[in-house]
Design a protein around this motif. Structure first.
Motif, mmCIF file in Angstrom:
data_model
loop_
_atom_site.group_PDB
_atom_site.id
_atom_site.type_symbol
_atom_site.label_atom_id
_atom_site.label_comp_id
_atom_site.label_asym_id
_atom_site.label_seq_id
_atom_site.Cartn_x
_atom_site.Cartn_y
_atom_site.Cartn_z
ATOM 1 N N SER A 7 -28.987 109.658 -46.128
ATOM 2 C CA SER A 7 -30.089 109.390 -45.211
ATOM 3 C C SER A 7 -30.582 107.963 -45.410
ATOM 4 O O SER A 7 -30.614 107.451 -46.529
ATOM 5 N N PRO A 8 -30.987 107.301 -44.330
ATOM 6 C CA PRO A 8 -31.536 105.954 -44.487
ATOM 7 C C PRO A 8 -32.836 105.991 -45.272
ATOM 8 O O PRO A 8 -33.520 107.017 -45.315
ATOM 9 N N PHE A 9 -33.170 104.872 -45.874
ATOM 10 C CA PHE A 9 -34.413 104.795 -46.638
ATOM 11 C C PHE A 9 -35.610 104.988 -45.710
ATOM 12 O O PHE A 9 -36.572 105.670 -46.058
ATOM 13 N N VAL A 10 -35.541 104.391 -44.519
ATOM 14 C CA VAL A 10 -36.692 104.472 -43.609
ATOM 15 C C VAL A 10 -36.232 104.657 -42.166
ATOM 16 O O VAL A 10 -35.213 104.098 -41.753
ATOM 17 N N SER A 11 -36.970 105.454 -41.443
ATOM 18 C CA SER A 11 -36.823 105.568 -39.990
ATOM 19 C C SER A 11 -37.984 104.815 -39.359
ATOM 20 O O SER A 11 -39.146 105.097 -39.658
ATOM 21 N N ILE A 12 -37.659 103.854 -38.518
ATOM 22 C CA ILE A 12 -38.674 103.040 -37.854
ATOM 23 C C ILE A 12 -38.796 103.514 -36.414
ATOM 24 O O ILE A 12 -37.796 103.584 -35.684
ATOM 25 N N GLU A 39 -32.918 103.329 -39.802
ATOM 26 C CA GLU A 39 -32.548 103.765 -38.457
ATOM 27 C C GLU A 39 -33.733 103.459 -37.553
ATOM 28 O O GLU A 39 -34.882 103.452 -37.992
ATOM 29 N N LEU A 40 -33.439 103.191 -36.295
ATOM 30 C CA LEU A 40 -34.485 102.837 -35.337
ATOM 31 C C LEU A 40 -34.504 103.851 -34.207
ATOM 32 O O LEU A 40 -33.462 104.156 -33.617
ATOM 33 N N ILE A 41 -35.686 104.366 -33.924
ATOM 34 C CA ILE A 41 -35.879 105.310 -32.833
ATOM 35 C C ILE A 41 -36.895 104.717 -31.862
ATOM 36 O O ILE A 41 -38.043 104.457 -32.236
ATOM 37 N N ALA A 81 -40.635 110.973 -34.856
ATOM 38 C CA ALA A 81 -40.655 111.451 -36.243
ATOM 39 C C ALA A 81 -39.881 112.756 -36.403
ATOM 40 O O ALA A 81 -39.252 113.000 -37.435
ATOM 41 N N LYS A 82 -39.905 113.605 -35.382
ATOM 42 C CA LYS A 82 -39.189 114.879 -35.453
ATOM 43 C C LYS A 82 -37.676 114.682 -35.526
ATOM 44 O O LYS A 82 -36.957 115.506 -36.099
ATOM 45 N N LEU A 83 -37.185 113.595 -34.930
ATOM 46 C CA LEU A 83 -35.752 113.305 -34.951
ATOM 47 C C LEU A 83 -35.336 112.431 -36.122
ATOM 48 O O LEU A 83 -34.146 112.243 -36.366
ATOM 49 N N ALA A 84 -36.293 111.889 -36.840
ATOM 50 C CA ALA A 84 -36.005 110.934 -37.905
ATOM 51 C C ALA A 84 -35.295 111.609 -39.080
ATOM 52 O O ALA A 84 -35.573 112.753 -39.420
ATOM 53 N N THR A 85 -34.392 110.860 -39.710
ATOM 54 C CA THR A 85 -33.659 111.361 -40.881
ATOM 55 C C THR A 85 -33.980 110.565 -42.135
ATOM 56 O O THR A 85 -33.451 110.860 -43.208
ATOM 57 N N GLY A 86 -34.832 109.554 -42.032
ATOM 58 C CA GLY A 86 -35.140 108.701 -43.172
ATOM 59 C C GLY A 86 -36.038 109.373 -44.192
ATOM 60 O O GLY A 86 -36.792 110.288 -43.871
ATOM 61 N N LYS A 87 -35.928 108.896 -45.439
ATOM 62 C CA LYS A 87 -36.798 109.401 -46.500
ATOM 63 C C LYS A 87 -38.248 109.006 -46.217
ATOM 64 O O LYS A 87 -39.185 109.734 -46.566
ATOM 65 N N PHE A 88 -38.422 107.846 -45.591
ATOM 66 C CA PHE A 88 -39.749 107.361 -45.247
ATOM 67 C C PHE A 88 -39.827 107.121 -43.745
ATOM 68 O O PHE A 88 -38.796 106.965 -43.077
ATOM 69 N N LEU A 89 -41.056 107.080 -43.246
ATOM 70 C CA LEU A 89 -41.306 106.768 -41.847
ATOM 71 C C LEU A 89 -42.146 105.504 -41.756
ATOM 72 O O LEU A 89 -43.043 105.279 -42.579
ATOM 73 N N ALA A 90 -41.852 104.700 -40.754
ATOM 74 C CA ALA A 90 -42.685 103.539 -40.429
ATOM 75 C C ALA A 90 -42.799 103.473 -38.915
ATOM 76 O O ALA A 90 -41.897 103.917 -38.189
#
Length: 304
Positions: A7-12, A39-41, A81-90
């Motif tokens: 998983s990516p470190f962060v989902s932006i 990853e970018l959403i 955020a529901k689709l995010a796979t990152g350990k963190f969210l930004a």
């Protein structure tokens, strides 16, 4: 052997609504990160413009585009955020952008400190003049007796995905003050030992909205509604932080004036007097006896 993707470190997550002139800059600032574990959403909140074409011109394998009917920035961020796979969210607004070493600095500090939430400073950039105003102070509030230090502006914080979920995400009832609302709820869940503060400017805010648009009656009416909801929702926290409460009341007074809602104006002026006679007198003078200052305040509006 099956290869398991890490998983990516962060989902932006970028909520987007009819901001075609600046979205490329925001996306490019993510792609230009020196640390690539992201990853970018991008969530299109019912814009019906050329956003899809612009997104396809970048690296499509690392960018997810979601399209949905218009429902506001809070719901858009939650959808992402529901689709995010990152350990963190930004979260990043479509007219803002990141320093190239934003993620590298945060990830390095996480390896050293193991935080659940981290904050940095931001800077406001005047799009017309290029002038820069660094915002190098964190918000300090008492939350149920404990002093909490944080930054609620999107882009200036990373939060662990599970913490965001436990805090019940952004409140979809809010279009204004949604970031402060989330920050107050998150800070209750994260102990001081799991908070980290990077005292560097890592995010830049584009000042793209014209003052006249900030002060339109429809927008001010929404702000009045949201601030009343926010004030009721966080009544206990605001009573612990009367200077912050007075600032909210002052914003309500400005908006009530723009909307010519004198019933709310008088109600809020009385409330302001109950907390500070000096504040009440100052605001009365500003709006009724100093018309030049009143017009100047309304013409400037509120920045981001």
């Amino acid at each position: 052997m099956i290869k398991v993707l890490e998983s990516p470190f962060v989902s932006i997550i970028i909520p987007y609504y009819k901001n075609i002139g600046t979205i490329s800059r925001a996306v490019q600032s993510v792609i230009d990160q020196t640390e690539k574990s992201w990853e970018l959403i991008v969530v299109d909140d019912g814009s019906n413009d050329e956003l899809e074409t612009i997104i396809k011109s970048f690296e499509p394998e690392k960018i997810t585009l979601i399209k949905k009917p218009n429902s506001g920035p809070s719901d858009s961020r939650n959808r992402g955020a529901k689709l995010a796979t990152g350990k963190f969210l930004a979260f990043l607004d479509s007219d803002d952008w990141l320093s190239p070493d934003w993620l590298e600095n945060f990830k390095k500090k996480h390896q050293e400190n193991g935080f659940d939430i981290a904050f940095c400073y931001g800077a406001l950039i005047d799009e017309e003049t290029g002038e820069r105003e660094d915002w190098t102070k964190f918000v300090k509030l008492k939350i149920h007796g404990e002093e909490a230090k944080f930054n609620n502006l999107v882009g200036t914080f990373l939060v662990r995905s599970s913490i965001f979920e436990n805090a019940r995400a952004f409140d979809p009832n809010l279009r204004y003050s949604e970031n402060m609302d989330l920050a107050i709820r998150i800070m209750r869940l994260v102990p001081p030992s799991k908070r980290f503060y990077l005292e560097e400017v890592m995010v830049f805010f584009g000042n793209t909205i014209e003052p006249k648009k900030r002060n339109q009656k429809y927008g001010r009416a929404l702000l009045l509604k949201d601030l009343a909801y926010f004030q009721q929702k966080h009544k206990q926290v605001l009573l612990e932080n009367t200077s912050f409460l007075r600032a909210i009341i002052r914003r309500q007074l400005v908006s009530a004036t723009v909307c010519w809602n004198w019933k709310i104006y008088i109600l809020k002026l009385k409330e302001l007097y109950s907390y500070s006679v000096g504040d009440g007198l100052k605001f009365t003078l500003l709006f009724f006896f100093l018309p030049f200052n009143r017009m100047r305040l309304l013409s400037h509006g509120f920045r981001k």
